[in-house]
Design an enzyme around this catalytic site. Structure first.
Site, mmCIF file in Angstrom:
data_model
loop_
_atom_site.group_PDB
_atom_site.id
_atom_site.type_symbol
_atom_site.label_atom_id
_atom_site.label_comp_id
_atom_site.label_asym_id
_atom_site.label_seq_id
_atom_site.Cartn_x
_atom_site.Cartn_y
_atom_site.Cartn_z
ATOM 1 C CE LYS A 179 -0.247 0.746 18.524
ATOM 2 N NZ LYS A 179 -0.549 1.052 17.127
ATOM 3 C CD GLU B 281 -1.632 5.659 13.913
ATOM 4 O OE1 GLU B 281 -0.458 5.306 13.915
ATOM 5 O OE2 GLU B 281 -2.138 6.337 13.010
ATOM 6 C CG HIS C 256 0.052 -4.677 7.816
ATOM 7 N ND1 HIS C 256 0.170 -3.484 7.163
ATOM 8 C CD2 HIS C 256 -0.185 -4.380 9.104
ATOM 9 C CE1 HIS C 256 0.001 -2.504 8.028
ATOM 10 N NE2 HIS C 256 -0.209 -3.010 9.211
ATOM 11 C CG HIS D 71 -5.012 -0.672 6.978
ATOM 12 N ND1 HIS D 71 -4.307 -1.590 6.230
ATOM 13 C CD2 HIS D 71 -4.142 0.305 7.294
ATOM 14 C CE1 HIS D 71 -3.061 -1.167 6.109
ATOM 15 N NE2 HIS D 71 -2.927 -0.033 6.737
ATOM 16 C CE LYS E 134 -0.964 9.396 11.227
ATOM 17 N NZ LYS E 134 -0.476 8.128 11.802
ATOM 18 C CG ASP F 74 -1.962 6.316 6.187
ATOM 19 O OD1 ASP F 74 -1.297 5.574 5.429
ATOM 20 O OD2 ASP F 74 -1.644 6.521 7.371
ATOM 21 C CE LYS G 196 -0.990 2.117 4.049
ATOM 22 N NZ LYS G 196 -1.488 2.506 5.323
#
Ligand SMILES: NC(=O)c1ccc[n+]([C@@H]2O[C@H](COP(=O)([O-])OP(=O)(O)OC[C@H]3O[C@@H](n4cnc5c(N)ncnc54)[C@H](OP(=O)(O)O)[C@@H]3O)[C@@H](O)[C@H]2O)c1
Length: 503
Positions: free
Chosen positions: A355, A230, A192, A254, A350, A249, A162
């Site tokens: 997290k 995050e 992933h 994902h 973010k 992103d 990616k």
């Protein structure tokens, strides 16, 4: 499970961060558990010159740091199969030498001409490397080659990292370039997140149990939340991030993959083709968001500064007046019979409070509430809630209502929890390892299909295009670090009487 085929893994971008921090440690872990093919070689390709031994020494340092249970003896054995080739992968003249080196590895290592190319370079290089591979005739498998050399028994596959495209058009263009050289069956678009145990466990949870599937629909499920938060900011990746943002992103890649596993219909069999066919249908069923709906379906934000880190807009490398989102919460609808009327809330950001990556399936309250006047420690009977945590812990929690023992009738919400590592006594593996093995055995179940990627882009394009400008205006510093994002994100939920799962 079938042992992966003998092969050479050719990593373009061998000097890079991903190779050192993820790919090689993951391969080492696979070697430590005896899961690599019997004949296996890694050939790293990057421009800076270094010898095999120098590269092995570099990698030993990062494997020691990033692999689980590093054992110097196992590493020494594994390192023997690691090789390096210096060259510029964008230039055709490099490929004669590369072909020779590969042939030598086949002779020495018994890898039978099987190649697994891995594009671990900047995305701008993807198309030119694919073209160079083609021109160098390194691909000899596939329908177009059958008539030329029917005896060719080796395979060539390619893994692409990616980001896969920057928008719908560039993703389609990259797909076309790949399709000119490789069959779809040889193209492995990696994510992933799909290597995480809990995402795969979703298939088992949904389809190996009788208790979830009958109620896995709009009749019983009020809404679904898919969140990835995050605590860190963009760090020194500002130049990359400012051209990307949270939707590209995280959400397009994902989170829409996780979404597909929640939404999909049961596949006919547990094979790659059947699983991917259902995932494609799931992503394609996302209702296109109209320009009028953007304001009520998206909340975007940028973090403010604090003593620890400056505001996003003040980072070096961020364009003046940037409207790139470091936070996004989107409301999506799925237009099919199973999900009509059940919204999906997808959120990523973010510098948030925790997290965490998780799926929250919020069931409706009981249709007939017999306990309206009954004391409840939480105020009132709540709908059941299934929380599937993906990171940092892999665990599943189910909330249900229970009588408080020993009291006159009083109700409380309680939770059952399964921690995957404690339950099974195995720590989750680095996600890249099992995914690489899948590619070596030709299993695409956990890789994305062309149509899935393009449909994912189509679903988020309204939130990225000119129509999203209103949602982007005034986003500078609109949420405090350590919070759960802009206040408007709470309103996105509370306007319908819902709330984010922030516990
Ligand atoms: N790092 C991560 O955690 C991560 C996570 C997800 C996805 N990705 C994706 O994975 C890819 C690689 O990321 P990365 O972080 O490893 O990047 P990186 O650290 O910049 O590494 C890329 C490497 O490619 C090599 N390279 C550049 N031009 C080349 C060329 N013409 N021919 C051959 N090699 C060349 C460079 O080494 P030389 O200077 O020696 O050529 C460089 O070290 C990117 O697409 C990224 O988006 C990375």
């Amino acid at each position: 499970m079938r042992k992966p085929d003998p092969c050479v893994l050719v990593i373009f971008g061998a000097s890079g961060d991903l190779t050192a921090r993820k790919l090689i440690p993951a391969l080492y872990e696979m070697r430590a558990v005896g899961a690599l093919p019997s004949s296996f070689r890694v050939l790293g390709v990057s421009r800076r010159p270094k010898t095999d031994d120098a590269w092995r020494d570099e990698l030993a340092v990062s494997a020691r740091e990033h692999a689980k249970r590093f054992d110097a003896g196992v590493w020494r054995e594994f390192a023997k199969c690691i090789h390096y080739f210096a060259g510029d992968a964008a230039r055709p003249e490099m490929y004669d030498g590369l072909r020779e080196r590969l042939a030598q590895l086949d002779t020495d290592g018994g890898t039978r001409g099987n190649r697994l190319f891995y594009l671990s370079v900047a995305p701008e290089l993807y198309e030119s490397i694919v073209q160079r591979i083609d021109e160098a005739e390194l691909v000899t498998e596939g329908k177009r080659w059958c008539s030329i050399d029917p005896s060719a028994r080796s395979w060539q596959r390619i893994i692409i990292e990616k980001p896969f495209g920057h928008d719908e058009a560039s993703a389609a263009s990259l797909n076309r370039s790949l399709g000119r050289v490789f069959e779809e069956e040889a193209i492995y678009r990696i994510d992933h997140y799909l290597g995480k145990e809990v995402v795969q466990a979703m298939l088992v949870l949904r389809f190996a149990n009788t208790m979830f599937e009958p109620i896995w629909n709009h009749r019983y499920i009020d809404h679904v939340q898919i969140s990835a938060s995050e605590t860190v900011g963009v760090g020194n990746r500002t130049a990359f991030y400012d051209g990307t943002g949270a939707i590209r992103d995280m959400i397009q890649s994902h989170l829409l993959q996780i979404f597909a596993f929640v939404v999909m219909e049961p596949p006919a069999t547990i094979t790659a083709d059947d699983i991917r066919a259902e995932k494609i249908k799931a992503v394609r069923a996302i209702r296109p968001t109209t320009a009028e709906d953007i304001a009520s379906h998206a909340v975007l934000g940028q973090y403010a500064g604090d003593a620890q880190e400056g505001a996003y807009v003040d980072h070096e490398g961020v364009a003046k007046g940037s409207t790139t989102e470091t936070f996004a919460a989107l409301k999506l609808h799925v237009d099919n019979w199973r999900w009509a009327g059940t919204p999906f809330f997808v959120r990523s950001g973010k510098r948030l409070a925790k997290k965490r990556t998780e799926i929250v399936v919020q069931f409706k309250r009981p249709a007939a509430n017999l306990f309206r006047g009954t004391p409840h420690t939480g105020g009132a009977v709540m709908g059941n809630r299934l929380v599937i945590e993906i990171a940092p812990f892999e665990r599943t929690r189910l909330r249900f209502e229970s009588k408080v023992p020993g009291t006159p009738l009083t109700i409380a919400s309680v939770e059952m929890q399964v921690d995957f590592d404690k339950e099974f006594g195995v720590e989750p593996l680095e996600a890249y390892g099992p995914l690489l093995l899948d590619a070596m055995r030709g299993d695409q179940s956990l890789y994305k299909h062309r149509l899935e990627v393009e449909s994912g882009w189509a679903a988020v394009m309204p939130f990225l295009g000119p129509g999203s400008m209103a949602a982007r205006q005034g986003i500078a510093s609109n949420y405090a670090p350590g919070s759960w994002g802009p206040a408007a994100a709470d309103e996105l939920m509370s306007s319908d009487g819902r709330a984010w799962h922030n516990d």
